[in-house]
Design a protein around this motif. Structure first.
Motif, PDB file in Angstrom:
ATOM      1  N   ALA A 132       0.919  -1.255  -0.081  1.00 22.78           N
ATOM      2  CA  ALA A 132      -0.072  -0.074   0.045  1.00 22.78           C
ATOM      3  C   ALA A 132       0.850   0.992   0.094  1.00 22.78           C
ATOM      4  O   ALA A 132       1.935   1.164   0.472  1.00 22.78           O
ATOM      5  CB  ALA A 132      -0.938   0.085   1.211  1.00 22.78           C
ATOM      6  N   ALA A 133       0.666   2.158  -0.624  1.00 23.34           N
ATOM      7  CA  ALA A 133       1.292   3.381  -0.723  1.00 23.34           C
ATOM      8  C   ALA A 133       1.750   4.383   0.461  1.00 23.34           C
ATOM      9  O   ALA A 133       2.588   4.655   0.610  1.00 23.34           O
ATOM     10  CB  ALA A 133       0.321   4.475  -1.859  1.00 23.34           C
ATOM     11  N   ASN A 134       0.688   3.982   1.440  1.00 24.55           N
ATOM     12  CA  ASN A 134       1.084   4.630   2.807  1.00 24.55           C
ATOM     13  C   ASN A 134       1.543   3.698   3.800  1.00 24.55           C
ATOM     14  O   ASN A 134       1.845   4.018   5.004  1.00 24.55           O
ATOM     15  CB  ASN A 134      -0.374   5.314   3.246  1.00 24.55           C
ATOM     16  N   ASP A 135       2.086   2.350   3.395  1.00 23.48           N
ATOM     17  CA  ASP A 135       2.430   1.549   4.289  1.00 23.48           C
ATOM     18  C   ASP A 135       3.811   1.942   4.915  1.00 23.48           C
ATOM     19  O   ASP A 135       4.664   2.478   4.022  1.00 23.48           O
ATOM     20  CB  ASP A 135       2.859   0.084   3.568  1.00 23.48           C
ATOM     21  N   GLY A 136       4.030   1.849   6.339  1.00 24.92           N
ATOM     22  CA  GLY A 136       5.123   2.191   6.708  1.00 24.92           C
ATOM     23  C   GLY A 136       6.548   1.902   6.586  1.00 24.92           C
ATOM     24  O   GLY A 136       7.495   2.314   6.355  1.00 24.92           O
ATOM     25  N   ALA A 137       6.545   0.347   6.174  1.00 24.15           N
ATOM     26  CA  ALA A 137       7.666  -0.404   5.772  1.00 24.15           C
ATOM     27  C   ALA A 137       7.890   0.001   4.444  1.00 24.15           C
ATOM     28  O   ALA A 137       9.112   0.411   3.880  1.00 24.15           O
ATOM     29  CB  ALA A 137       7.595  -1.820   5.656  1.00 24.15           C
ATOM     30  N   LEU A 138       7.088   0.389   3.626  1.00 23.66           N
ATOM     31  CA  LEU A 138       7.434   0.941   2.133  1.00 23.66           C
ATOM     32  C   LEU A 138       7.935   2.397   2.124  1.00 23.66           C
ATOM     33  O   LEU A 138       8.978   2.589   1.420  1.00 23.66           O
ATOM     34  CB  LEU A 138       6.116   1.070   1.261  1.00 23.66           C
ATOM     35  N   LYS A 139       7.420   3.073   3.236  1.00 21.75           N
ATOM     36  CA  LYS A 139       8.251   4.390   3.158  1.00 21.75           C
ATOM     37  C   LYS A 139       9.336   4.421   3.733  1.00 21.75           C
ATOM     38  O   LYS A 139      10.234   5.338   3.366  1.00 21.75           O
ATOM     39  CB  LYS A 139       7.269   5.296   4.231  1.00 21.75           C
ATOM     40  N   LEU A 140      10.092   3.442   4.511  1.00 21.28           N
ATOM     41  CA  LEU A 140      11.198   3.369   4.916  1.00 21.28           C
ATOM     42  C   LEU A 140      12.004   2.439   3.870  1.00 21.28           C
ATOM     43  O   LEU A 140      13.209   2.177   4.417  1.00 21.28           O
ATOM     44  CB  LEU A 140      11.297   2.608   6.441  1.00 21.28           C
ATOM     45  N   TRP A 141      11.431   1.909   2.907  1.00 24.26           N
ATOM     46  CA  TRP A 141      12.359   1.270   2.011  1.00 24.26           C
ATOM     47  C   TRP A 141      13.784   1.893   1.590  1.00 24.26           C
ATOM     48  O   TRP A 141      14.722   1.190   1.410  1.00 24.26           O
ATOM     49  CB  TRP A 141      11.493   0.918   0.886  1.00 24.26           C
ATOM     50  N   PRO A 142      13.601   3.294   1.095  1.00 28.04           N
ATOM     51  CA  PRO A 142      15.039   3.792   0.800  1.00 28.04           C
ATOM     52  C   PRO A 142      16.084   3.811   1.972  1.00 28.04           C
ATOM     53  O   PRO A 142      17.261   3.553   1.580  1.00 28.04           O
ATOM     54  CB  PRO A 142      14.450   5.254   0.677  1.00 28.04           C
ATOM     55  N   ALA A 143      15.602   4.003   3.179  1.00 28.75           N
ATOM     56  CA  ALA A 143      16.713   3.813   4.307  1.00 28.75           C
ATOM     57  C   ALA A 143      16.786   2.369   4.440  1.00 28.75           C
ATOM     58  O   ALA A 143      18.431   2.235   4.619  1.00 28.75           O
ATOM     59  CB  ALA A 143      15.903   4.251   5.555  1.00 28.75           C
ATOM     60  N   PHE A 144      16.189   1.306   4.220  1.00 26.44           N
ATOM     61  CA  PHE A 144      16.641  -0.048   4.364  1.00 26.44           C
ATOM     62  C   PHE A 144      17.634  -0.215   3.170  1.00 26.44           C
ATOM     63  O   PHE A 144      18.477  -1.082   3.541  1.00 26.44           O
ATOM     64  CB  PHE A 144      15.315  -0.799   4.310  1.00 26.44           C
ATOM     65  N   VAL A 145      17.157   0.285   1.983  1.00 21.77           N
ATOM     66  CA  VAL A 145      18.196  -0.205   1.042  1.00 21.77           C
ATOM     67  C   VAL A 145      19.445   0.451   1.316  1.00 21.77           C
ATOM     68  O   VAL A 145      20.580  -0.307   1.046  1.00 21.77           O
ATOM     69  CB  VAL A 145      17.789   0.794  -0.216  1.00 21.77           C
ATOM     70  N   LYS A 146      19.717   1.715   1.794  1.00 23.63           N
ATOM     71  CA  LYS A 146      21.009   2.051   2.177  1.00 23.63           C
ATOM     72  C   LYS A 146      21.677   1.177   3.305  1.00 23.63           C
ATOM     73  O   LYS A 146      22.861   0.861   3.048  1.00 23.63           O
ATOM     74  CB  LYS A 146      20.979   3.669   2.656  1.00 23.63           C
ATOM     75  N   LEU A 147      20.904   1.188   4.190  1.00 22.86           N
ATOM     76  CA  LEU A 147      21.627   0.262   5.249  1.00 22.86           C
ATOM     77  C   LEU A 147      22.002  -1.116   5.120  1.00 22.86           C
ATOM     78  O   LEU A 147      22.961  -1.709   5.607  1.00 22.86           O
ATOM     79  CB  LEU A 147      20.650   0.311   6.847  1.00 22.86           C
ATOM     80  N   ALA A 148      20.974  -1.782   4.265  1.00 18.41           N
ATOM     81  CA  ALA A 148      21.326  -3.100   4.007  1.00 18.41           C
ATOM     82  C   ALA A 148      22.139  -3.284   2.691  1.00 18.41           C
ATOM     83  O   ALA A 148      22.313  -4.491   2.257  1.00 18.41           O
ATOM     84  CB  ALA A 148      20.155  -3.919   3.846  1.00 18.41           C
ATOM     85  N   GLY A 149      22.579  -2.201   2.051  1.00 16.85           N
ATOM     86  CA  GLY A 149      23.484  -2.430   0.952  1.00 16.85           C
ATOM     87  C   GLY A 149      22.915  -2.990  -0.327  1.00 16.85           C
ATOM     88  O   GLY A 149      23.271  -3.612  -0.946  1.00 16.85           O
ATOM     89  N   ILE A 150      21.566  -2.780  -0.667  1.00 19.38           N
ATOM     90  CA  ILE A 150      20.697  -3.216  -1.816  1.00 19.38           C
ATOM     91  C   ILE A 150      20.981  -2.304  -2.847  1.00 19.38           C
ATOM     92  O   ILE A 150      20.775  -0.956  -2.874  1.00 19.38           O
ATOM     93  CB  ILE A 150      19.256  -3.447  -1.281  1.00 19.38           C
ATOM     94  N   ASP A 151      21.285  -2.933  -3.994  1.00 23.87           N
ATOM     95  CA  ASP A 151      21.061  -2.441  -5.252  1.00 23.87           C
ATOM     96  C   ASP A 151      19.895  -2.225  -5.715  1.00 23.87           C
ATOM     97  O   ASP A 151      19.118  -3.033  -6.334  1.00 23.87           O
ATOM     98  CB  ASP A 151      22.183  -2.815  -6.348  1.00 23.87           C
ATOM     99  N   ASP A 152      18.957  -1.199  -5.376  1.00 22.00           N
ATOM    100  CA  ASP A 152      17.590  -1.065  -5.972  1.00 22.00           C
ATOM    101  C   ASP A 152      17.354  -0.577  -7.329  1.00 22.00           C
ATOM    102  O   ASP A 152      16.258  -0.276  -7.848  1.00 22.00           O
ATOM    103  CB  ASP A 152      16.817  -0.312  -4.984  1.00 22.00           C
ATOM    104  N   SER A 153      18.364  -0.489  -8.032  1.00 24.74           N
ATOM    105  CA  SER A 153      18.147   0.047  -9.566  1.00 24.74           C
ATOM    106  C   SER A 153      17.320  -0.918 -10.380  1.00 24.74           C
ATOM    107  O   SER A 153      16.396  -0.382 -11.298  1.00 24.74           O
ATOM    108  CB  SER A 153      19.422   0.151 -10.257  1.00 24.74           C
ATOM    109  N   GLY A 154      17.184  -2.093 -10.076  1.00 21.59           N
ATOM    110  CA  GLY A 154      16.510  -3.098 -10.822  1.00 21.59           C
ATOM    111  C   GLY A 154      15.162  -3.757 -10.027  1.00 21.59           C
ATOM    112  O   GLY A 154      14.481  -4.349 -10.521  1.00 21.59           O
ATOM    113  N   VAL A 155      14.858  -2.972  -8.752  1.00 24.89           N
ATOM    114  CA  VAL A 155      13.780  -3.490  -8.051  1.00 24.89           C
ATOM    115  C   VAL A 155      12.536  -2.725  -8.684  1.00 24.89           C
ATOM    116  O   VAL A 155      12.519  -1.431  -8.794  1.00 24.89           O
ATOM    117  CB  VAL A 155      13.783  -3.152  -6.596  1.00 24.89           C
ATOM    118  N   GLU A 156      11.557  -3.335  -8.876  1.00 23.53           N
ATOM    119  CA  GLU A 156      10.139  -2.639  -9.408  1.00 23.53           C
ATOM    120  C   GLU A 156       9.295  -2.755  -8.214  1.00 23.53           C
ATOM    121  O   GLU A 156       9.033  -3.793  -7.600  1.00 23.53           O
ATOM    122  CB  GLU A 156       9.500  -3.510 -10.386  1.00 23.53           C
ATOM    123  N   ILE A 157       8.524  -1.547  -7.761  1.00 23.58           N
ATOM    124  CA  ILE A 157       7.635  -1.335  -6.610  1.00 23.58           C
ATOM    125  C   ILE A 157       6.248  -1.067  -7.184  1.00 23.58           C
ATOM    126  O   ILE A 157       6.006  -0.140  -8.109  1.00 23.58           O
ATOM    127  CB  ILE A 157       8.103  -0.376  -5.630  1.00 23.58           C
TER     128      ILE A 157
END
Length: 349
Positions: free
Chosen positions: A145-170
């Motif tokens: 869901a667009a307003n989901d708390g985990a989705l809103k924190l995804w950019p932060a998670f990407v950075k901390l977990a070292g994820i390359d999100d360039s190919g991730v489709e949301i």
């Protein structure tokens, strides 16, 4: 704005001395019924039991509050609903509040009772998908869901977990479609709170303990707080007695729920008769264990925060999202309206 108990006492003294101060910390003395609209983080479920017990047992009324409680569309959405003035009170994600305070401090509300003190944010994937770590999410299709708390924190998670999100489709979809989308493998993973996904999947006929794997944000260094009671700063400044009364009522509702969980679930069922009581009780217990039971409550009590940990959490959100400023803790949370430590929960289960 920094609100302290001492500041409030000075204000009440100016308004009428000891009697006004007494009314501030004894909400039952406030008699006029003020309509207050609250938006929840989600639909009526087991973990909302304390709000309804507080309502049914007259705790809000004792505080002079006519409380109207509406279902929500996500923890992040609750913050925006209070900031926009659509609601007077929200049960929302403090991390969304941090992001708003960093970008639009004049609009940001303030948290007055921090309830969820452990990070519930996750990406749920099918256990047989081959996705076992955060890095395995690279190149995958994720949804929520667009307003989901985990989705809103995804950019932060990407950075901390070292994820390359360039190919991730949301992709976004309605909240009630989340488990169906995952089960049907229309997405590789879904954003949400662990126990929201777990028990909604269980209601759909899945066995979440066998069929779903959770990629938890907390396992990758995101030691964050989550949902709390959020009010406009104007309300905190101009109606301190009302805010203190509301917080005291909710605190009593939590204590009553802990004492009789079946009564709490019955209160939820009064609003949503179609719930599965047994599963909602499981959801309630899991929420208490996994989202509210941080060891710090033994020393600070439920509703308060460990200041050093909270400051660190603010820094994590600001840094990981590249926010333009770091809000001071006093812009996000105040303990001015909390009941005395002797009246707050220090042990949940």
């Amino acid at each position: 704005m920094t609100l302290t108990r001492r500041t409030l006492l000075r204000r009440t003294a100016a308004l009428g001395g000891a009697a006004a101060a007494a009314s501030l910390f004894s909400p039952a003395l406030v008699r006029a019924q003020t309509p207050v609209r609250m938006v929840l983080n989600w639909r009526y479920q087991g973990p909302q039991a304390w709000f309804f017990l507080a309502q049914d047992r007259g705790y809000f009324a004792d505080a002079g509050i006519e409380m109207i409680i509406d279902q929500g569309n996500g923890s992040g959405a609750a913050v925006g609903a209070v900031a926009s003035g659509s609601y007077d009170v929200g049960f929302g994600d403090v991390n969304a509040l941090i992001q708003l305070a960093a970008t639009k401090p004049e609009e940001a509300p303030i948290c007055v009772y921090q309830m969820y003190n452990k990070p519930p944010f996750t990406v749920g994937v099918m256990a047989d998908s081959g996705i076992e770590t955060a890095k395995d999410l690279e190149g995958k299709v994720l949804g929520g869901a667009a307003n989901d708390g985990a989705l809103k924190l995804w950019p932060a998670f990407v950075k901390l977990a070292g994820i390359d999100d360039s190919g991730v489709e949301i992709t976004n979809f309605a909240p009630n479609l989340r488990e169906q989308m995952l089960k049907g493998r229309q997405v590789d993973g879904v954003f949400g709170y662990v126990n929201t996904i777990r028990f909604s999947a269980k209601l759909s006929g899945m066995d979440p303990d066998k069929e779903i794997r959770f990629i938890n944000y907390g396992d990758y260094g995101m030691d964050l707080y989550s949902n709390g009671m959020i009010v406009p700063k104007k309300m905190a400044q101009e109606q301190p007695e009302l805010v203190a009364g509301m917080v005291a009522a909710i605190n009593k509702g939590i204590a009553d729920t802990l004492a009789d969980m079946d009564a709490g679930i019955d209160a939820v069922a009064e609003r949503e008769p179609l719930i599965n009581k047994a599963i909602e009780k499981e959801r309630l217990i899991a929420t208490l264990q996994d989202e509210m039971n941080h060891p710090e409550i033994a020393t600070v009590g439920l509703g308060d925060v460990d200041t050093a940990r909270f400051d660190t959490a603010i820094g994590i959100v600001v840094d990981a999202n590249g926010l333009p400023r770091t809000p001071d803790r006093s812009e996000i949370f105040t303990d001015a309206f909390l009941p005395p430590m002797s009246e707050r929960i220090t042990k949940l289960l």
